[in-house]
Design a protein around this motif. Structure first.
Motif, mmCIF file in Angstrom:
data_model
loop_
_atom_site.group_PDB
_atom_site.id
_atom_site.type_symbol
_atom_site.label_atom_id
_atom_site.label_comp_id
_atom_site.label_asym_id
_atom_site.label_seq_id
_atom_site.Cartn_x
_atom_site.Cartn_y
_atom_site.Cartn_z
ATOM 1 N N LEU A 177 -0.695 35.249 95.122
ATOM 2 C CA LEU A 177 -0.754 35.211 94.059
ATOM 3 C C LEU A 177 -1.405 34.895 92.540
ATOM 4 O O LEU A 177 -1.549 35.277 91.930
ATOM 5 N N VAL A 178 -2.524 33.814 92.998
ATOM 6 C CA VAL A 178 -3.393 33.513 92.103
ATOM 7 C C VAL A 178 -4.264 34.479 92.325
ATOM 8 O O VAL A 178 -4.954 35.549 90.954
ATOM 9 N N SER A 216 3.598 44.498 99.755
ATOM 10 C CA SER A 216 2.816 43.518 99.195
ATOM 11 C C SER A 216 3.089 42.061 99.998
ATOM 12 O O SER A 216 2.461 41.263 100.427
ATOM 13 N N ALA A 217 3.654 42.084 100.896
ATOM 14 C CA ALA A 217 3.574 42.126 102.560
ATOM 15 C C ALA A 217 2.140 42.325 103.703
ATOM 16 O O ALA A 217 2.231 41.570 104.370
ATOM 17 N N ALA A 262 9.316 21.120 101.325
ATOM 18 C CA ALA A 262 8.403 20.467 100.564
ATOM 19 C C ALA A 262 8.750 22.196 100.008
ATOM 20 O O ALA A 262 8.436 23.437 100.811
ATOM 21 N N GLY A 263 8.622 22.510 98.599
ATOM 22 C CA GLY A 263 8.706 23.925 97.835
ATOM 23 C C GLY A 263 7.266 24.157 96.997
ATOM 24 O O GLY A 263 5.942 23.173 97.560
ATOM 25 N N TYR A 264 7.263 24.835 96.071
ATOM 26 C CA TYR A 264 6.102 25.669 95.888
ATOM 27 C C TYR A 264 5.283 24.778 95.115
ATOM 28 O O TYR A 264 3.869 24.548 94.594
ATOM 29 N N ARG A 265 6.116 23.987 94.355
ATOM 30 C CA ARG A 265 5.561 22.201 92.979
ATOM 31 C C ARG A 265 5.230 21.428 94.015
ATOM 32 O O ARG A 265 3.216 21.554 93.206
ATOM 33 N N THR A 266 4.536 21.438 95.266
ATOM 34 C CA THR A 266 4.622 20.911 96.631
ATOM 35 C C THR A 266 3.279 21.523 96.852
ATOM 36 O O THR A 266 1.926 20.998 96.354
ATOM 37 N N ILE A 267 3.086 22.520 97.132
ATOM 38 C CA ILE A 267 2.159 23.716 97.692
ATOM 39 C C ILE A 267 0.884 23.925 96.684
ATOM 40 O O ILE A 267 -0.343 23.269 96.456
ATOM 41 N N LEU A 303 5.651 35.003 95.092
ATOM 42 C CA LEU A 303 6.306 33.486 95.483
ATOM 43 C C LEU A 303 7.954 33.825 96.023
ATOM 44 O O LEU A 303 8.377 33.283 97.454
ATOM 45 N N PRO A 304 8.611 34.928 95.859
ATOM 46 C CA PRO A 304 9.788 35.365 96.662
ATOM 47 C C PRO A 304 9.306 35.697 98.610
ATOM 48 O O PRO A 304 10.249 36.060 99.410
ATOM 49 N N LEU A 305 8.020 36.263 98.838
ATOM 50 C CA LEU A 305 7.715 37.033 99.697
ATOM 51 C C LEU A 305 7.948 35.668 100.134
ATOM 52 O O LEU A 305 7.918 35.453 102.045
ATOM 53 N N GLY A 306 6.443 34.334 99.638
ATOM 54 C CA GLY A 306 6.439 33.537 100.650
ATOM 55 C C GLY A 306 7.573 32.735 101.942
ATOM 56 O O GLY A 306 7.357 32.339 102.948
#
Length: 446
Positions: free
Chosen positions: A369-370, A120-121, A224-229, A70-73
């Protein structure tokens, strides 16, 4: 969309230099991911690690990897793939040095977590960069060929590592990997285009047929944040497959195929390394073939969701056969299962294509992440299940077979979820945008 870089953006030499730099880096990321399968007998004999300990040690890489997604994104979208990747690779090199110096399970786990954070990247940075600079067809081909490079790294983690162990030892091997990551940083610094902020206009547009995105428009940065994604229909539909099937593929390939061959099939450590070599070589050829085949499937109207719907029953059936065969299931059976699981590999670029370019880093990292959350849970969970079943009185081969049967049930349920979910709005148009060449897009390379 235009490429940004110092040297002739968009031409073949520029694109190949970028791909080569990313591929060199991802090679070592995949080698580090899978090397515990080859080193498992060494760790068991020298440090006395049991099945759960091995699962935890291998999974620690994915714990660090998943914790960074998530911080990577955010970092990829805000600071760019090049700077983000260079900063994290420095941590990976430090992690390899710490692993070489560790003298107990706790130190090994901490160093492995740091390695996972550092690499991770290594796939998300290239995919984000390709999303910005390459045509839709080239994005999907590049994704498959990056995975092919990862398979090459996993091939290198088998017999070549086994051959180097008598000379370097496992500690010397990790010092050599630290040096290789420093070389990878040089390759990225020289070959990858300098980062520039993603603007509005075309970058803010989603795929054809997709719903409008809040806060994304000409000259506007996406709000848009992660909730939207994670609430997007394609993300909801793909997530269980990413967790159990894609994550399970990596978990088995990176760890549990080796112990199955030795503890269920009775192979020696050298024979298991040869078996893993065969498995990873088969994966290398498969991903190369996918890269060549996917645009041709698109020309026949076969998109990512049809590929998964038609292909994913095969690995479920093959896993059931492996569990039934038990000691008679060898490297060839696991190679077939791994190859069959690659039908799920189109899920990652399909998720990325469903979002605007300015959100691509976050979308890809959230799905990653999933996947790697699934890798960690499945790697450790299989080990815990094996130890628990042995404590309940089952023999080691029977415990392995029962644990993998439970894993197969989880995969089946995730496939049924995928079939039951309604197709996302604009799915056909988005698949066409992802898979079909675009005459107005940048060159269709690599």
């Amino acid at each position: 969309m235009s490429a940004r870089g110092a040297a002739a953006p968009g031409n073949a030499t520029w694109v190949l230099a970028m791909f080569a730099a990313f591929a060199f880096t991802y090679f070592f990321s995949a080698l580090l991911r899978a090397v515990t399968a080859t080193l498992a007998p060494v760790f068991s004999s020298e440090i006395g690690l049991g099945a759960a300990d091995l699962g935890l040690l291998a999974g620690a890489y994915f714990l660090g990897f998943a914790a960074m997604q998530l911080p990577l994104g955010n970092a990829l979208d805000r600071h760019g793939p090049r700077r983000t990747l260079l900063a994290l690779l420095a941590l990976a090199a430090l992690g390899c040095g710490a692993f070489a110096l560790a003298d107990g399970l706790g130190g090994l786990i901490a160093a492995r977590v740091l390695i996972g954070v550092g690499v991770s990247a290594c796939l998300m940075a290239p995919l984000t960069c390709y999303r910005r600079h390459l045509s839709p067809a080239a994005q999907l081909r590049s994704n498959s060929w990056m995975l092919m490079t990862g398979s090459l790294g996993m091939v290198a983690s088998t017999l070549p590592v086994q051959w180097l162990l008598p000379t370097l030892g496992w500690r010397g091997l990790f010092w050599a990997l630290a040096a290789a990551l420093l070389l990878a940083m040089v390759a990225v610094a020289l070959g990858v285009p300098r980062d520039a902020p993603v603007g509005g206009g075309e970058d803010g547009a989603g795929p054809a047929g997709a719903a409008p995105w809040p806060g994304v428009g000409p000259g506007a940065a996406p709000r848009a944040g992660y909730r939207t994604i994670v609430s997007h229909p394609i993300f909801v539909r793909m997530a269980p497959l990413g967790f159990f099937v894609y994550g399970g593929l990596v978990a088995v390939q990176a760890l549990w195929a080796g112990p199955w061959l030795t503890r269920v099939g009775g192979a020696t450590a050298a024979q298991a390394a040869e078996g893993l070599f065969v498995i990873n070589l088969a994966m290398l050829v498969t991903f190369f073939t996918w890269g060549a085949l996917l645009p041709r499937l698109a020309a026949r109207g076969i998109g990512a969701e049809k590929i998964m719907a038609w292909g994913l029953p095969l690995p479920l059936l093959l896993l059931a056969a492996i569990v039934a065969l038990g000691p008679d299931a060898g490297a060839a059976h696991w190679a077939l299962w791994c190859v069959a699981c690659t039908f799920v590999s189109v899920s990652q670029p399909a998720v990325g294509a469903a979002f605007p370019t300015a959100l691509a880093g976050r979308a890809l990292s959230a799905f990653n992440l999933v996947i790697f959350g699934g890798v960690f849970c499945i790697q450790w969970g299989i080990g815990l299940a094996i130890d628990a079943l042995r404590a309940a009185g089952l023999s080691e081969p029977a415990a392995f077979r029962a644990a993998f049967a439970l894993f197969g049930v989880a995969g089946l349920l995730s496939y049924l979820w995928f079939l039951a979910r309604p197709e996302r709005p604009g799915a056909a148009a988005a698949d066409n945008a992802l898979l079909a060449p675009d005459a107005a897009a940048p060159p269709d390379r690599p």
